[in-house]
Motif scaffolding. Structure first.
Motif, PDB file in Angstrom:
ATOM      1  N   VAL A   1       0.862  -1.187   0.000  1.00  0.00           N
ATOM      2  CA  VAL A   1       0.000   0.000   0.000  1.00  0.00           C
ATOM      3  C   VAL A   1       0.897   1.235   0.000  1.00  0.00           C
ATOM      4  N   ILE A   2       0.606   2.164  -0.888  1.00  0.00           N
ATOM      5  CA  ILE A   2       1.339   3.435  -0.912  1.00  0.00           C
ATOM      6  C   ILE A   2       0.411   4.523  -0.382  1.00  0.00           C
ATOM      7  N   VAL A   3       0.941   5.324   0.555  1.00  0.00           N
ATOM      8  CA  VAL A   3       0.157   6.424   1.123  1.00  0.00           C
ATOM      9  C   VAL A   3       0.767   7.753   0.688  1.00  0.00           C
ATOM     10  N   VAL A   4      -0.061   8.629   0.143  1.00  0.00           N
ATOM     11  CA  VAL A   4       0.421   9.967  -0.231  1.00  0.00           C
ATOM     12  C   VAL A   4      -0.541  11.013   0.316  1.00  0.00           C
ATOM     13  N   GLY A   5       0.015  12.019   0.967  1.00  0.00           N
ATOM     14  CA  GLY A   5      -0.794  13.114   1.509  1.00  0.00           C
ATOM     15  C   GLY A   5      -0.364  14.453   0.960  1.00  0.00           C
ATOM     16  N   ASN A   6       0.789  14.921   1.457  1.00  0.00           N
ATOM     17  CA  ASN A   6       1.308  16.252   1.112  1.00  0.00           C
ATOM     18  C   ASN A   6       1.315  16.603  -0.363  1.00  0.00           C
ATOM     19  N   ALA A   7       1.873  15.717  -1.164  1.00  0.00           N
ATOM     20  CA  ALA A   7       2.022  16.022  -2.598  1.00  0.00           C
ATOM     21  C   ALA A   7       0.653  16.251  -3.232  1.00  0.00           C
ATOM     22  N   ILE A   8      -0.345  15.487  -2.771  1.00  0.00           N
ATOM     23  CA  ILE A   8      -1.698  15.611  -3.333  1.00  0.00           C
ATOM     24  C   ILE A   8      -2.388  16.873  -2.804  1.00  0.00           C
ATOM     25  N   GLU A   9      -2.055  17.222  -1.541  1.00  0.00           N
ATOM     26  CA  GLU A   9      -2.599  18.497  -1.024  1.00  0.00           C
ATOM     27  C   GLU A   9      -2.129  19.645  -1.902  1.00  0.00           C
ATOM     28  N   LYS A  10      -0.877  19.556  -2.372  1.00  0.00           N
ATOM     29  CA  LYS A  10      -0.326  20.646  -3.196  1.00  0.00           C
ATOM     30  C   LYS A  10      -0.829  20.583  -4.622  1.00  0.00           C
ATOM     31  N   ASP A  11      -0.997  19.377  -5.149  1.00  0.00           N
ATOM     32  CA  ASP A  11      -1.439  19.240  -6.542  1.00  0.00           C
ATOM     33  C   ASP A  11      -2.335  17.992  -6.653  1.00  0.00           C
ATOM     34  N   ALA A  12      -3.635  18.236  -6.517  1.00  0.00           N
ATOM     35  CA  ALA A  12      -4.591  17.114  -6.457  1.00  0.00           C
ATOM     36  C   ALA A  12      -4.614  16.311  -7.760  1.00  0.00           C
ATOM     37  N   SER A  13      -4.191  16.932  -8.846  1.00  0.00           N
ATOM     38  CA  SER A  13      -4.252  16.205 -10.124  1.00  0.00           C
ATOM     39  C   SER A  13      -3.251  15.037 -10.165  1.00  0.00           C
ATOM     40  N   LEU A  14      -2.317  15.009  -9.201  1.00  0.00           N
ATOM     41  CA  LEU A  14      -1.353  13.894  -9.138  1.00  0.00           C
ATOM     42  C   LEU A  14      -2.032  12.560  -8.827  1.00  0.00           C
ATOM     43  N   ILE A  15      -3.235  12.628  -8.262  1.00  0.00           N
ATOM     44  CA  ILE A  15      -3.930  11.398  -7.839  1.00  0.00           C
ATOM     45  C   ILE A  15      -4.002  10.401  -8.987  1.00  0.00           C
ATOM     46  N   LYS A  16      -4.390  10.899 -10.136  1.00  0.00           N
ATOM     47  CA  LYS A  16      -4.653   9.999 -11.252  1.00  0.00           C
ATOM     48  C   LYS A  16      -3.393   9.226 -11.660  1.00  0.00           C
ATOM     49  N   GLU A  17      -2.297   9.974 -11.851  1.00  0.00           N
ATOM     50  CA  GLU A  17      -1.049   9.324 -12.279  1.00  0.00           C
ATOM     51  C   GLU A  17      -0.495   8.405 -11.200  1.00  0.00           C
ATOM     52  N   MET A  18      -0.612   8.845  -9.958  1.00  0.00           N
ATOM     53  CA  MET A  18      -0.076   8.020  -8.868  1.00  0.00           C
ATOM     54  C   MET A  18      -0.876   6.725  -8.726  1.00  0.00           C
ATOM     55  N   ALA A  19      -2.198   6.838  -8.790  1.00  0.00           N
ATOM     56  CA  ALA A  19      -3.034   5.633  -8.682  1.00  0.00           C
ATOM     57  C   ALA A  19      -2.726   4.688  -9.841  1.00  0.00           C
ATOM     58  N   ALA A  20      -2.555   5.260 -11.024  1.00  0.00           N
ATOM     59  CA  ALA A  20      -2.250   4.426 -12.193  1.00  0.00           C
ATOM     60  C   ALA A  20      -0.901   3.737 -12.008  1.00  0.00           C
ATOM     61  N   ALA A  21       0.076   4.468 -11.439  1.00  0.00           N
ATOM     62  CA  ALA A  21       1.411   3.879 -11.216  1.00  0.00           C
ATOM     63  C   ALA A  21       1.317   2.718 -10.231  1.00  0.00           C
ATOM     64  N   VAL A  22       0.552   2.897  -9.168  1.00  0.00           N
ATOM     65  CA  VAL A  22       0.391   1.830  -8.169  1.00  0.00           C
ATOM     66  C   VAL A  22      -0.255   0.607  -8.820  1.00  0.00           C
ATOM     67  N   HIS A  23      -1.356   0.848  -9.515  1.00  0.00           N
ATOM     68  CA  HIS A  23      -2.117  -0.293 -10.063  1.00  0.00           C
ATOM     69  C   HIS A  23      -1.342  -0.997 -11.181  1.00  0.00           C
ATOM     70  N   SER A  24      -0.508  -0.238 -11.894  1.00  0.00           N
ATOM     71  CA  SER A  24       0.245  -0.882 -12.981  1.00  0.00           C
ATOM     72  C   SER A  24       1.401  -1.719 -12.446  1.00  0.00           C
ATOM     73  N   ALA A  25       1.781  -1.476 -11.175  1.00  0.00           N
ATOM     74  CA  ALA A  25       2.904  -2.225 -10.608  1.00  0.00           C
ATOM     75  C   ALA A  25       2.476  -3.601 -10.094  1.00  0.00           C
ATOM     76  N   GLY A  26       1.182  -3.824  -9.995  1.00  0.00           N
ATOM     77  CA  GLY A  26       0.702  -5.110  -9.488  1.00  0.00           C
ATOM     78  C   GLY A  26       0.675  -6.169 -10.575  1.00  0.00           C
ATOM     79  N   VAL A  27       0.403  -7.377 -10.128  1.00  0.00           N
ATOM     80  CA  VAL A  27       0.325  -8.487 -11.089  1.00  0.00           C
ATOM     81  C   VAL A  27      -0.981  -8.393 -11.873  1.00  0.00           C
ATOM     82  N   GLY A  28      -2.087  -8.127 -11.168  1.00  0.00           N
ATOM     83  CA  GLY A  28      -3.389  -8.007 -11.827  1.00  0.00           C
ATOM     84  C   GLY A  28      -3.772  -6.554 -11.953  1.00  0.00           C
ATOM     85  N   VAL A  29      -4.611  -6.237 -12.883  1.00  0.00           N
ATOM     86  CA  VAL A  29      -5.084  -4.860 -13.037  1.00  0.00           C
ATOM     87  C   VAL A  29      -6.550  -4.845 -12.680  1.00  0.00           C
ATOM     88  N   LEU A  30      -6.927  -3.836 -11.849  1.00  0.00           N
ATOM     89  CA  LEU A  30      -8.325  -3.764 -11.415  1.00  0.00           C
ATOM     90  C   LEU A  30      -9.289  -3.538 -12.551  1.00  0.00           C
TER      91      LEU A  30
END
Ligand code: 1GP
Length: 283
Positions: free
Chosen positions: A254-283
């Motif tokens: 599990v990756i937790v991000v707070g500060n960076a998203i508080e500063k730039d909420a648009s990072l959520i999309k890329e970060m979530a995609a990076a997390v999900h792409s690193a797994g074996v299965g894709v949601l």
């Protein structure tokens, strides 16, 4: 957009969105029925990585929280962590209620003190600061708050909390009154996590502290991940999707991000995609 319901979407012939909404609701409902810990272990078993957005109730209001929730739903964020080392405002309950009525992303309390227990969350990280030697945060505050925590009805997830030196004092390193684990001592981190697991902790959370100058190294994550079976949560000072991806590949569940998203909420999309792409299965 948050007020959309399956019925509204269907009546407006927005069939693809309606289908996604329905699938998301059903999937999250199923997960919720079995509990959040079950969902975490199940995701780990399937090789899926999870993304959690940390919400500090002191730093949001109804308007920016609604915006954040909409982005999180869109990015398929897996969990909201809610709390902070120092929460001064009275917005915790309201913040959780707003999340609950707006989406089905599970909410997990990440409390900095015993005051941050709210029945409006789904679960609680029951943190014991196993990297420090401050008895109050190892067991003292747990003893005092145990009856209230039990009464809350929340799903309780015992968590071995390890604060790792992030290059400069952070709120958590100051407030905890305990030395953080040295950033280059991978063996100490490994042994601490192993001890936490054998003591019965269901999760290990390694945190460089909110806004840390230096996030936790991949070599430390790898060393710890190889030595424990329980899900490993990593956070503190993560500011870009590449780091998110590398942390997952090193063994973070599990990756937790707070500060960076508080500063730039648009990072959520890329970060979530990076997390999900690193797994074996894709949601
Ligand atoms: C802090 O791990 C969390 O406890 C998140 O840290 O705010 O630096 O992302 P950031």
């Amino acid at each position: 957009m948050l007020k959309d319901s399956f019925r509204d979407l269907y009546l407006n012939k927005n069939f693809s969105k309606a289908k996604n909404f329905y699938i998301c609701r059903v999937t999250n409902k199923e997960l919720m029925l079995k509990g959040i810990y079950h969902s975490l272990t199940e995701r780990k078993r399937l090789g899926k990585k999870s993304f959690a957005v940390l919400i500090d109730p002191d730093k949001v209001n109804d308007q920016n929280l609604e915006h954040l929730i909409a982005l999180a739903v869109n990015a398929k964020v897996d969990y909201f962590l809610v709390g902070g080392s120092l929460v001064i405002s009275n917005y915790l309950d309201e913040c959780l209620q707003l999340i609950k009525k707006s989406c089905s992303i599970p909410t997990v309390l990440f409390p900095g003190s015993t005051a941050q227990v709210s029945r409006f969350a789904d679960a609680l990280l029951y943190l014991s600061l196993i990297s420090g030697r401050n008895p109050e945060l190892l067991i003292g505050q747990h003893v005092v708050s145990a009856p209230n925590v039990k009464k809350s009805g929340l799903e309780i997830m015992s968590t071995g909390y390890m604060v790792v030196d992030g290059g400069a004092p952070t709120t958590v390193s100051y407030i905890s009154n305990a030395s953080p684990l040295p950033a280059d001592k991978n063996e100490i981190a490994m042994c601490t996590a192993m001890a936490g697991e054998m003591l019965g902790m269901k999760l290990i959370y390694m945190d460089a502290g909110s806004g840390a100058m230096r996030p936790i190294s991949e070599s430390m994550i790898e060393k710890v991940a190889q030595s424990i079976e329980v899900p490993l949560i990593i956070g503190g000072g993560i500011t870009d999707p590449e780091k998110v991806y590398l942390n997952c590949k090193a063994g973070a569940d599990v990756i937790v991000v707070g500060n960076a998203i508080e500063k730039d909420a648009s990072l959520i999309k890329e970060m979530a995609a990076a997390v999900h792409s690193a797994g074996v299965g894709v949601l």
